[in-house]
Design an enzyme around this catalytic site. Structure first.
Site, PDB file in Angstrom:
ATOM      1  N   GLU A  30     -28.947  45.167  28.489  1.00  9.62           N
ATOM      2  CA  GLU A  30     -27.700  45.673  27.896  1.00  9.62           C
ATOM      3  C   GLU A  30     -27.009  44.565  27.104  1.00  9.62           C
ATOM      4  OE1 GLU A  30     -24.062  45.605  29.718  1.00  9.62           O
ATOM      5  OE2 GLU A  30     -24.795  45.261  31.746  1.00  9.62           O
ATOM      6  N   ASP A 143     -10.136  55.604  38.046  1.00 11.97           N
ATOM      7  CA  ASP A 143     -11.077  54.813  37.271  1.00 11.97           C
ATOM      8  C   ASP A 143     -12.417  54.704  38.000  1.00 11.97           C
ATOM      9  OD1 ASP A 143     -12.468  53.022  35.697  1.00 11.97           O
ATOM     10  OD2 ASP A 143     -10.842  51.558  35.566  1.00 11.97           O
ATOM     11  N   LYS A 164     -20.421  45.608  40.707  1.00  9.91           N
ATOM     12  CA  LYS A 164     -19.517  44.460  40.641  1.00  9.91           C
ATOM     13  C   LYS A 164     -18.570  44.455  41.840  1.00  9.91           C
ATOM     14  CE  LYS A 164     -18.838  45.268  36.297  1.00  9.91           C
ATOM     15  NZ  LYS A 164     -20.017  45.696  35.537  1.00  9.91           N
TER      16      LYS A 164
END
Ligand code: PSU
Ligand code: MN
Length: 310
Positions: A30, A143, A164
């Site tokens: 990515e 979110d 993460k």
């Protein structure tokens, strides 16, 4: 409007095209990590280093990004420099691809956009740092990274160091379960914590060799059903992880700063990662890079094992 919108998506580099035609191993990489996840100018060197690591393992790297409204798998030097340069480089999730292609934008692709484009090009293995997921403030902000829902409907194997650690890890694992995304611990029964080797959460399945991952991929295909992804959760070596106490302390500061400064939407993840780099004097960056390097190396080996089966 770009004249390329009706053309090949993504446009393959010569090297990637040849490797695919000859069924040689290819690893998708990515570009958001390069453009928005790492500080400049180190990020450009890292982009090149990750590609070199893939080659050293006998596979071909396919870094994915959008340049002037054209999606590419396999960037040349000038394109990688554009992405690493930062100025005017947008962060593109899967939903941003259509407007980016139609308006001629330049952008780095997140896990969701990269996985989508890689699968579209016929690539099966993708290596990154840590996935996006459910944020700790989810109850207020809703979110949740689009990475999760895209991986629920994309047949690709993603090698990552977990999600993460800025996220709500148990909630993210729960969402992966609900969405039907398979998770394999690589040589571990603990879900990795991105900067940390262990997030504190268990994983149900563990494998020890690239050939075993390829066998699971083959079984996914043989079963049929929803075209979901497979996550290979590969922990950073304990010797290279961020000190867990430093991690917890600095992360609390980062989350507080994010709240106070009213950072929202796409800016949240880059803000938190950048805060951690500064507040740990660069130690989080080294742990992040160690995790990504390990994932890229393993991704190349899995792509090799997968190519052997073809
Ligand atoms: N892993 C890293 N650094 C990053 C990212 C992952 O080591 O910058 C990026 C990935 O591109 C991932 C994105 O898809 O962060 C998630 O962003 P968001 O939370 O806005 O969906
Ligand atoms: Mn988000």
């Amino acid at each position: 409007m770009s004249q390329h919108t009706a053309g090949e998506v993504p446009v393959l580099s010569e090297e990637v095209r040849e490797a695919l035609a000859m069924r040689r191993p290819v690893v998708a990489l990515e570009s958001t990590i390069i453009a928005h996840g790492l500080p400049r100018p180190r990020n450009l060197a890292v982009g090149g280093e990750l590609e070199a690591l893939v080659r050293a393992e006998g596979a071909v790297p396919a870094t994915i990004a959008v340049v002037d409204g054209v999606a590419y798998a396999g960037l040349d030097k000038a394109q990688l420099e554009r992405i690493a340069g930062g100025e005017g480089v947008r962060k593109l999730g899967h939903r941003d691809l259509a407007p980016a292609l139609a308006t001629g934008a330049t952008g780095a692709t997140t896990v969701s956009a990269t996985a989508f484009l890689a699968a579209r090009a016929g690539l099966r293995v993708f290596a990154t740092g840590g996935l996006g997921g459910v944020h700790r403030e989810w109850a207020q902000t809703q979110d949740e990274s689009a990475d999760l829902s895209l991986l629920a409907r994309t047949r690709i194997t993603v090698v990552c160091a977990g999600v993460k650690s800025i996220l709500d890890v148990p909630a993210t694992l729960q969402r992966l379960e609900t969405l039907g995304v398979g998770v394999l611990g690589y040589r571990t029964r603990r879900f990795p914590g991105f900067y940390l080797a262990d997030s504190g959460e268990p994983v149900d399945w563990s494998v020890d060799r690239p050939e075993e991952v390829a066998a699971v991929m083959a079984a996914q295909d043989a079963l049929g059903g929803p075209e979901s992804a497979l996550l290979v959760a590969n922990p950073v070596a304990e010797a290279e992880q961020l000190d867990p106490e430093l991690h917890d302390r600095v992360l609390a500061e980062a989350l507080a700063a994010c709240r106070e400064q009213g950072i929202t939407g796409q800016a949240v993840t880059p803000f938190l990662l950048g805060f951690l780099v500064r507040a740990t004097g660069g130690a989080s960056l080294e742990a992040n890079l160690a995790a990504v390097r390990g994932n890229v190396r393993l991704g190349a080996r899995i792509a090799g094992a997968w190519a052997e089966r073809a």
